[in-house]
Write an enzyme that holds these catalytic residues in place. Structure first.
Site, PDB file in Angstrom:
ATOM      1  N   ASP A 253      76.830  75.152 -34.816  1.00 19.51           N
ATOM      2  CA  ASP A 253      77.109  74.678 -35.717  1.00 19.51           C
ATOM      3  C   ASP A 253      78.832  74.808 -35.996  1.00 19.51           C
ATOM      4  OD1 ASP A 253      77.996  77.662 -35.446  1.00 19.51           O
ATOM      5  OD2 ASP A 253      76.656  77.932 -37.320  1.00 19.51           O
ATOM      6  N   SER A 254      79.440  75.391 -34.823  1.00 18.03           N
ATOM      7  CA  SER A 254      80.999  74.526 -35.023  1.00 18.03           C
ATOM      8  C   SER A 254      80.779  73.055 -34.965  1.00 18.03           C
ATOM      9  CB  SER A 254      81.222  74.678 -33.506  1.00 18.03           C
ATOM     10  OG  SER A 254      80.329  74.436 -32.505  1.00 18.03           O
TER      11      SER A 254
ATOM     12  N   ASP B 235      71.871  75.709 -32.695  1.00 19.68           N
ATOM     13  CA  ASP B 235      71.834  76.533 -33.482  1.00 19.68           C
ATOM     14  C   ASP B 235      71.690  76.804 -34.796  1.00 19.68           C
ATOM     15  OD1 ASP B 235      73.627  78.676 -32.852  1.00 19.68           O
ATOM     16  OD2 ASP B 235      75.968  77.491 -32.948  1.00 19.68           O
TER      17      ASP B 235
ATOM     18  N   LYS C  99      69.599  79.039 -31.234  1.00 24.37           N
ATOM     19  CA  LYS C  99      69.987  80.693 -31.208  1.00 24.37           C
ATOM     20  C   LYS C  99      70.384  80.640 -32.881  1.00 24.37           C
ATOM     21  CE  LYS C  99      75.178  79.768 -29.842  1.00 24.37           C
ATOM     22  NZ  LYS C  99      75.578  81.021 -31.591  1.00 24.37           N
TER      23      LYS C  99
ATOM     24  N   GLU D  67      72.494  83.533 -34.855  1.00 28.44           N
ATOM     25  CA  GLU D  67      73.456  84.786 -34.507  1.00 28.44           C
ATOM     26  C   GLU D  67      73.220  86.589 -35.495  1.00 28.44           C
ATOM     27  OE1 GLU D  67      76.736  83.860 -36.738  1.00 28.44           O
ATOM     28  OE2 GLU D  67      77.276  82.571 -35.925  1.00 28.44           O
TER      29      GLU D  67
ATOM     30  N   GLU E 296      80.440  86.518 -28.125  1.00 29.69           N
ATOM     31  CA  GLU E 296      81.750  85.833 -28.509  1.00 29.69           C
ATOM     32  C   GLU E 296      83.323  87.287 -28.859  1.00 29.69           C
ATOM     33  OE1 GLU E 296      80.770  82.843 -31.384  1.00 29.69           O
ATOM     34  OE2 GLU E 296      83.066  82.929 -31.787  1.00 29.69           O
TER      35      GLU E 296
END
Ligand code: KIV
Length: 274
Positions: free
Chosen positions: A49-50, A88, A118, A120, A187
């Site tokens: 999602d960057s 993501d 993925k 978070e 991270e």
């Protein structure tokens, strides 16, 4: 069972089996052409999602939507053949309930054909990770600095700098592993802590600004190519493409303005009318 293609992509179980084995090479990609380049050398392509920062110029990843992720995830699948593609889950698409996460993940898998998602969060997401994994959805975890929580974190500061703060991060890693994730991104976490977690849990850890001892590493492609205006301090640049691209654009603009831009005659063998 019929088989559609002779090319076998890497799968989540293949990556899971790399614990304590050959290091896992992972990079981000958001579109077909870079995916084809990354695919030649990487085990995993992350449609991160960057893309909200890199493609859309957002300050954070919070505005990224499920539709954005699906569009770019599908493009990356078309551009790649061998790597496991992980997409993501964006902020707001999975936190409300296990069921919400399931419906979002199913859309991602069905509409992109990728091999895993993925998400978070550590202990607080463990039930969701278990719910998805038990229902055929391979999940990569993401702990330590979790950029989608920027509005509660307040800054993108590294986590676990003081030894006294390690406990919750270690618990996050254990919870995600026990819930059935096939690997976990760590991270911006203090090196000794990332190393300790890697030794403690049974699934592969993938570091970003964490530790060389992790079972694999990931970087944002544009950061390591020198294309991002700002990069985290830990990023090692493997190229400096910004000036190369700027020089090419300058040369093109100069040719067009001075009418030195080649006409079609060099292709078709016709002389342009003067
Ligand atoms: O969105 C992303 O690119 C990521 C990596 C930084 C791990 O989550």
């Amino acid at each position: 069972m019929s088989v559609q293609s002779a090319i076998r992509r890497k799968t989540a179980p293949d990556i899971r089996a790399r614990k304590n084995g050959e290091p896992i090479v992972m990079l981000t990609s958001y579109h077909a052409h870079t995916a084809a380049l990354v695919d030649r050398h990487c085990d995993v392509i992350l449609v991160g999602d960057s893309l909200g920062n890199v493609m859309h110029g957002f300050e954070t990843t919070v505005p990224v939507t499920l539709d954005m992720m699906i569009l770019q995830g599908h493009a990356v699948m078309r551009g790649s053949q061998h790597a496991l593609v992980v997409v993501d889950m964006p902020f707001g698409s999975y936190e409300a309930s296990k069921e919400q996460a399931f419906h979002s993940a199913v859309r991602i898998l069905k509409e992109t054909h990728c091999g895993a998602v993925k998400l978070e969060g550590g202990a607080r997401m463990a039930d969701t990770v278990a719910f998805l994994s038990e229902r055929g959805i391979p999940v990569m975890g993401h702990i330590g600095l979790t950029p989608q929580s920027i509005n509660t974190l307040g800054s993108f500061r590294a986590q676990g700098r003081e030894e006294g703060s390690w406990g919750p991060i270690e618990s996050d890693a254990r919870a995600i592993a026990q819930a059935g994730a096939f690997s976990v991104v760590i991270e911006a976490v203090a090196e000794p802590l990332a190393r300790k977690i890697t030794e403690a849990i049974e699934i592969p850890t993938i570091g970003i600004g964490a530790s060389a001892a992790c079972d694999g590493q990931v970087l944002v492609l544009e950061d390591m190519l020198g294309l991002s205006p700002r990069t985290p301090k830990f990023v090692r640049r493997y190229g400096d493409l910004g000036p190369v691209i700027a020089a090419a654009i300058e040369g093109y603009a100069r040719d067009v303005r001075s009418r030195a831009f080649p006409g079609p005659e060099h292709v078709y063998g016709m002389k342009a009318k003067s």
